[in-house]
Write an enzyme that holds these catalytic residues in place. Structure first.
Site, PDB file in Angstrom:
ATOM      1  N   ASN A   7       0.992  -1.421  -0.144  1.00  0.00           N
ATOM      2  CA  ASN A   7       0.266  -0.014  -0.022  1.00  0.00           C
ATOM      3  C   ASN A   7       0.665   1.115  -0.241  1.00  0.00           C
ATOM      4  OD1 ASN A   7      -1.896   1.387   0.471  1.00  0.00           O
ATOM      5  ND2 ASN A   7      -1.871   1.991   2.801  1.00  0.00           N
ATOM      6  N   GLY A   8       1.915   1.100  -0.296  1.00  0.00           N
ATOM      7  CA  GLY A   8       2.671   2.006  -0.911  1.00  0.00           C
ATOM      8  C   GLY A   8       2.715   3.888  -1.810  1.00  0.00           C
ATOM      9  N   GLY A   9       1.832   2.810  -2.590  1.00  0.00           N
ATOM     10  CA  GLY A   9       1.972   4.087  -3.720  1.00  0.00           C
ATOM     11  C   GLY A   9       0.660   4.937  -3.905  1.00  0.00           C
ATOM     12  N   GLN A  42       7.342   1.540   4.830  1.00  0.00           N
ATOM     13  CA  GLN A  42       8.720   0.956   4.721  1.00  0.00           C
ATOM     14  C   GLN A  42       9.432   1.931   4.367  1.00  0.00           C
ATOM     15  OE1 GLN A  42       6.367   1.014   0.659  1.00  0.00           O
ATOM     16  NE2 GLN A  42       8.693   0.209  -0.185  1.00  0.00           N
ATOM     17  N   HIS A 100       9.376  -2.465  -3.453  1.00  0.00           N
ATOM     18  CA  HIS A 100       8.512  -3.195  -2.614  1.00  0.00           C
ATOM     19  C   HIS A 100       9.373  -4.493  -1.989  1.00  0.00           C
ATOM     20  CE1 HIS A 100       7.760  -5.260  -6.352  1.00  0.00           C
ATOM     21  NE2 HIS A 100       6.794  -4.830  -6.963  1.00  0.00           N
ATOM     22  N   ASN A 126      -0.579  -7.012  -4.055  1.00  0.00           N
ATOM     23  CA  ASN A 126      -0.617  -5.474  -4.939  1.00  0.00           C
ATOM     24  C   ASN A 126      -1.999  -4.756  -4.569  1.00  0.00           C
ATOM     25  OD1 ASN A 126       1.452  -5.239  -5.569  1.00  0.00           O
ATOM     26  ND2 ASN A 126       1.195  -4.997  -7.921  1.00  0.00           N
ATOM     27  N   ILE A 127      -2.013  -4.080  -3.653  1.00  0.00           N
ATOM     28  CA  ILE A 127      -3.791  -3.105  -3.655  1.00  0.00           C
ATOM     29  C   ILE A 127      -4.349  -2.841  -4.405  1.00  0.00           C
ATOM     30  CG2 ILE A 127      -3.137  -1.533  -2.766  1.00  0.00           C
ATOM     31  CD1 ILE A 127      -5.029  -1.714   0.078  1.00  0.00           C
ATOM     32  N   ASN A 175       2.453 -10.783  -8.450  1.00  0.00           N
ATOM     33  CA  ASN A 175       2.828 -10.302  -7.908  1.00  0.00           C
ATOM     34  C   ASN A 175       2.123 -10.519  -6.523  1.00  0.00           C
ATOM     35  OD1 ASN A 175       5.343  -8.701  -6.875  1.00  0.00           O
ATOM     36  ND2 ASN A 175       4.059  -7.246  -6.633  1.00  0.00           N
ATOM     37  N   LYS A 220      -5.024  -0.614 -13.369  1.00  0.00           N
ATOM     38  CA  LYS A 220      -3.702   1.152 -13.493  1.00  0.00           C
ATOM     39  C   LYS A 220      -4.037   2.092 -13.993  1.00  0.00           C
ATOM     40  CE  LYS A 220      -0.306  -2.499 -11.713  1.00  0.00           C
ATOM     41  NZ  LYS A 220      -0.107  -2.272 -10.596  1.00  0.00           N
TER      42      LYS A 220
END
Length: 503
Positions: free
Chosen positions: A109-111, A185, A218, A246-247, A325, A391
């Site tokens: 969930n970093g994006g 992260q 990631h 990936n979320i 992924n 995306k």
């Protein structure tokens, strides 16, 4: 003889010179990082110190590596038994709840939602009936916990870009039957491409300063997860595996067959890492693939491929599958590899240009690249339905449409669709941002019988439009096309100018 001796001395001299240069770069970097650290205050000092230690290890490895990280001639197709067809591993556990209680779900969930024109974390974008990516994830896991009376926790790996906004939202799930944990992260400094020194001047994130930092991909999950103490906590609670995805991949739901395959293996043969792969189509030519290299299963990403072989890498015939992924990883194995310092992932060098025009590089790693470090690693070739990433707004149109039905947070293709393939949708630049995209559809068209849709230019859709077969709509510059409410377009090309105005 002299000639050979001279060459040898020169080569040795060159190697020594390069070694001296490397040491100089490392010590300059170290000095700069110490200066940065001196600008940190309070609790930040320890966090920054940990981050910088990890960064220096990565930087050291970056300086050691010469040329592409793979020799093309050493690449082999993976052995038959190292990638299993999904049908072959199917089978449900005798006790589903016992198996589920050994699992934790981790979402990356970093994006941010910037590529879709949204501020804040991507996971907070609405994708279906007012539900965000995060809502759907919570609903899925809550459904499992209620149905099987289990306690599968959700773990979110946030980045400094998403942590604050995500935590604010998490309060709304307090009464849901799912425990939610978060960890962050690392935060690494971007590197000036010319000087190979860090870009930021202090550890602050305000104004210009925020441009100097990045989350390092990631692959950072292993070190951050371990350092957060959460890994130990989950092991203590009896968890054995994590399911990582990936979320924004709406197809990545907990699969009981794969889970059963993992927990039913005899102890000595325990599979420590499963990578879900799926068959490549022309749309997936850039996805990483599995290869056999030095006797180990290994992930090959497009960034590692020598330029001369990129077309070969993209071919659907030689490399038939790609990495979704969606990964299943043993917690005990992560702990072992972290403690022995044996986690080895290729470095991805990602060049960027900052707003002021400064060229920088950021050093990243990918979570799947660690597959070669784990014992009895396996690829499972899963149905395409387990890979449904959002995306772009073209992807969003598909998942918002009647092609999919939503049940307990999971999207599945509607039975009313005659064939299981997903239509190919290409929306032009007028649709890139979510807000603008939403204003162009009075309602989402019926797409059950659509094969291909291309839309370009200033185009809007009225209510209850139906699209079938191949539909191409092109409004040239200065023109506008309003598709009338209730239209049915089947195998049509629409171009020119069509305005429908309220009278």
């Amino acid at each position: 003889v002299n000639c050979i001796q001279v060459k040898w001395v020169l080569a040795k001299g060159m190697a020594q010179f390069q070694e001296v240069m490397r040491q100089q770069l490392e010590s300059s970097m170290h000095v700069e990082l110490e200066n940065l650290l001196s600008t940190a205050k309070g609790a930040d000092i320890e966090v920054c110190r940990k981050d910088f230690e990890g960064f220096e290890k990565l930087f050291h490895r970056f300086l050691q590596v010469k040329g592409p990280s793979v020799e093309w001639t050493k690449i082999n197709r993976p052995p038959e038994d190292s990638i299993q067809p999904y049908e072959k591993i199917r089978g449900l556990p005798t006790s589903v709840s016992e198996s589920l209680n050994k699992l934790a779900v981790v979402k990356l969930n970093g994006g941010l939602g910037t590529s879709m024109g949204c501020k804040g974390p991507k996971s907070l974008i609405s994708v279906r009936s007012e539900n965000t990516f995060l809502d759907l994830t919570v609903q899925q896991i809550e459904h499992l916990n209620k149905k099987y009376n289990t306690d599968v926790p959700l773990v979110l790996m946030n980045s400094f870009n998403t942590d604050e906004d995500t935590k604010k939202i998490l309060q709304k799930y307090t009464h849901h039957r799912v425990k939610i944990h978060t960890f962050n992260q690392s935060r690494y400094p971007r590197i000036n491409k010319e000087s190979l020194l860090p870009v930021p001047e202090d550890v602050g994130m305000v104004g210009e300063g925020s441009d100097g930092w990045y989350p390092p991909g990631h692959g950072d999950i292993y070190a951050s997860f371990y350092a957060s103490g959460l890994l130990e906590q989950l092991l203590a609670e009896g968890k054995e595996y994590i399911f990582v995805s990936n979320i924004d991949n709406l197809g990545a739901t907990v699969d009981l067959h794969i889970l059963n395959h993992l927990v039913s293996q005899p102890n000595g043969k325990r599979c420590e890492f499963v990578m879900e792969v799926t068959d490549k189509t022309r749309a997936d030519v850039k996805g990483g693939t599995l290869i056999q290299y030095d006797g180990k299963l290994r992930l090959l990403e497009i960034a590692q491929v020598p330029k001369a072989h990129v077309d070969e890498f993209k071919s659907v015939s030689k490399f038939k599958i790609f990495n979704t992924n969606n990964l299943w990883i043993s917690l005990a194995a992560i702990k072992r590899l972290q403690e022995k310092n044996e986690m080895d992932m290729e470095i991805i060098v990602n060049p960027k240009t900052l707003n002021g025009g400064l060229n920088v590089i950021q050093l990243e790693t990918a979570v799947g690249a660690a597959i070669k470090c784990f014992d009895n690693a396996l690829g499972i070739n899963v149905p395409r339905s387990r890979f449904l990433p959002v995306k772009t707004t073209s992807d969003l149109l598909l998942v918002m449409s009647n092609l999919y039905r939503l049940e307990a947070g999971s999207l599945t293709m509607s039975e009313k669709r005659e064939f299981p393939t997903t239509p190919h949708v290409k929306l032009g630049s007028s649709f890139t941002k979510v807000q603008e995209y939403l204003t162009r559809f009075e309602s989402i068209p019926d797409m059950l019988e659509l094969d291909h849709l291309t839309v370009s230019g200033d185009v809007t859709f009225g209510k209850n439009v139906s699209l079938k077969g191949t539909v191409i709509i092109i409004a040239n510059h200065g023109d506008r096309i309003d598709i009338p409410a209730g239209s049915m377009l089947e195998n049509k090309i629409v171009s020119g100018n069509l305005r429908i105005l309220d009278h």
